[in-house]
Design a protein around this motif. Structure first.
Motif, mmCIF file in Angstrom:
data_model
loop_
_atom_site.group_PDB
_atom_site.id
_atom_site.type_symbol
_atom_site.label_atom_id
_atom_site.label_comp_id
_atom_site.label_asym_id
_atom_site.label_seq_id
_atom_site.Cartn_x
_atom_site.Cartn_y
_atom_site.Cartn_z
ATOM 1 N N HIS A 45 0.822 -1.214 0.000
ATOM 2 C CA HIS A 45 0.000 0.000 0.000
ATOM 3 C C HIS A 45 0.850 1.256 0.000
ATOM 4 O O HIS A 45 1.794 1.385 0.789
ATOM 5 N N PHE A 46 0.493 2.188 -0.879
ATOM 6 C CA PHE A 46 1.147 3.491 -0.928
ATOM 7 C C PHE A 46 0.979 4.222 0.401
ATOM 8 O O PHE A 46 0.061 3.954 1.173
ATOM 9 N N GLY A 47 1.872 5.163 0.661
ATOM 10 C CA GLY A 47 1.789 5.938 1.891
ATOM 11 C C GLY A 47 2.216 5.185 3.129
ATOM 12 O O GLY A 47 2.054 5.680 4.246
ATOM 13 N N THR A 48 2.740 3.963 2.940
ATOM 14 C CA THR A 48 3.247 3.156 4.044
ATOM 15 C C THR A 48 4.685 2.755 3.712
ATOM 16 O O THR A 48 5.210 3.093 2.655
ATOM 17 N N MET A 49 5.302 1.998 4.596
ATOM 18 C CA MET A 49 6.676 1.563 4.356
ATOM 19 C C MET A 49 6.739 0.312 3.488
ATOM 20 O O MET A 49 7.829 -0.184 3.187
ATOM 21 N N THR A 50 5.573 -0.197 3.058
ATOM 22 C CA THR A 50 5.551 -1.382 2.190
ATOM 23 C C THR A 50 4.719 -1.112 0.946
ATOM 24 O O THR A 50 3.771 -1.840 0.649
ATOM 25 N N GLN A 51 5.082 -0.073 0.214
ATOM 26 C CA GLN A 51 4.371 0.212 -1.038
ATOM 27 C C GLN A 51 4.596 -0.891 -2.058
ATOM 28 O O GLN A 51 3.687 -1.268 -2.789
ATOM 29 N N THR A 52 5.800 -1.443 -2.111
ATOM 30 C CA THR A 52 6.126 -2.453 -3.113
ATOM 31 C C THR A 52 5.979 -3.862 -2.551
ATOM 32 O O THR A 52 6.023 -4.082 -1.330
ATOM 33 N N ALA A 53 5.860 -4.816 -3.454
ATOM 34 C CA ALA A 53 5.835 -6.220 -3.036
ATOM 35 C C ALA A 53 7.163 -6.611 -2.401
ATOM 36 O O ALA A 53 7.197 -7.363 -1.418
ATOM 37 N N ALA A 54 8.270 -6.090 -2.934
ATOM 38 C CA ALA A 54 9.592 -6.423 -2.391
ATOM 39 C C ALA A 54 9.733 -5.934 -0.956
ATOM 40 O O ALA A 54 10.240 -6.660 -0.086
ATOM 41 N N ASP A 55 9.278 -4.708 -0.689
ATOM 42 C CA ASP A 55 9.363 -4.185 0.683
ATOM 43 C C ASP A 55 8.448 -4.963 1.630
ATOM 44 O O ASP A 55 8.806 -5.219 2.790
ATOM 45 N N THR A 56 7.261 -5.312 1.152
ATOM 46 C CA THR A 56 6.324 -6.068 1.993
ATOM 47 C C THR A 56 6.900 -7.432 2.345
ATOM 48 O O THR A 56 6.904 -7.847 3.508
#
Length: 299
Positions: free
Chosen positions: A148-159
């Motif tokens: 989700h945008f606006g969070t620290m896990t916008q991308t699948a890689a970050d999540t």
């Protein structure tokens, strides 16, 4: 797979009314917003409202399988804000357990372009999830961190990176390909490759671009302001998100659980049909896709 309605799509309905609407639309379950001052949500810590929703779910035959909080301060560097946010999630876990729901959506804190000290905020985010994971596990609930945008896990890689760092079975990924698509992040093949084995919940929605070349920007977390939007919301199957291929990919990666239809009627009613029609159409399209997949697999 079970199809759930999300009360994001029913802003003018109470939770019991939304559950009846989902039943009439042919849906199997519900995901309910957990937020104060939203008609189609459950107020924080309100046991009476939760019990009323449970009775309505039982009456409609539409179990509530997930809650959606909007808490974002679990990466705050302010200790009071951080503890308040963690306590809000404890309340969400308790309410989910009361309802028999086995998943809670997680925003991975708040993070926007221009914010500073990523490492410190990431550490607080990790601390929050490491604190909450055993609580969720004890309650039979999984915490699903959304792309989700606006969070620290916008991308699948970050999540995926966050969930692997936490390394706890109660912390999973909430896969939302539409979010990844309009932020110009991973395509579905890349998203499933990096996080496919971690998925604990899936949001389903669709969109079309008004300007495919426009750079993504959003100053908020829950939604994109009208002045910043380069997309329009659509009923599943009427947009650019390749749901037949995504569903096949999910099954290949072992996900055979809930698909939550996130009709964005709360934020963008001008883009979508009335909820009664939007959910019914979405359910029919998804069931057709799943039926076609089953025929191919059984051929």
């Amino acid at each position: 797979m079970r199809l759930a309605g999300h009360t994001l799509g029913t802003p003018d309905h109470t939770v019991p009314q939304a559950l009846d609407l989902f039943q009439a639309a042919g849906l199997d379950a519900a995901e309910v917003i957990y937020q104060n001052d939203y008609k189609s949500g459950l107020p924080l810590g309100d046991r009476r409202a939760a019990m009323e929703a449970l009775r309505a779910a039982e009456s409609a035959g539409v179990p509530i399988v997930g809650l959606t909080p909007y808490t974002t301060a679990i990466n705050s560097l302010d200790n009071v804000e951080w503890r308040t946010a963690v306590d809000e999630f404890r309340g969400a876990i308790e309410t989910a357990h009361l309802l028999g729901a086995d998943r809670v959506r997680v925003y991975a804190g708040s993070w926007h372009h221009g914010d500073n000290d990523h490492a410190a905020h990431w550490a607080k985010l990790r601390e929050a999830l490491e604190t909450l994971a055993p609580v969720a596990d004890q309650a039979g609930v999984r915490l699903c961190v959304e792309n989700h945008f606006g969070t620290m896990t916008q991308t699948a890689a970050d999540t995926a990176g966050l969930v692997r760092e936490i390394d706890h079975p109660a912390v999973r990924v909430l896969y939302d390909q539409a979010n990844l698509t309009f932020t110009h992040d991973e395509k579905y093949e890349q998203a499933l490759a990096v996080q496919g084995d971690l998925i604990g919940h899936v949001h389903v929605k669709d969109l079309v671009f008004t300007d495919p070349d426009a750079a993504f920007r959003a100053t908020e977390t829950a939604r994109v302001n009208a002045s910043e939007r380069a997309v329009r919301s659509r009923v599943v199957g009427n947009g650019v998100v390749p749901w037949p291929q995504i569903l096949a990919g999910l099954l290949k990666h072992g996900y055979d659980d809930v698909l939550s239809i996130e009709l964005e009627y709360r934020w963008h009613p001008q883009d979508l049909p009335a909820p009664e029609d939007g959910f019914r159409e979405s359910a029919a399209v998804l069931r057709s896709m799943l039926s076609n997949l089953a025929e191919v697999r059984n051929a």
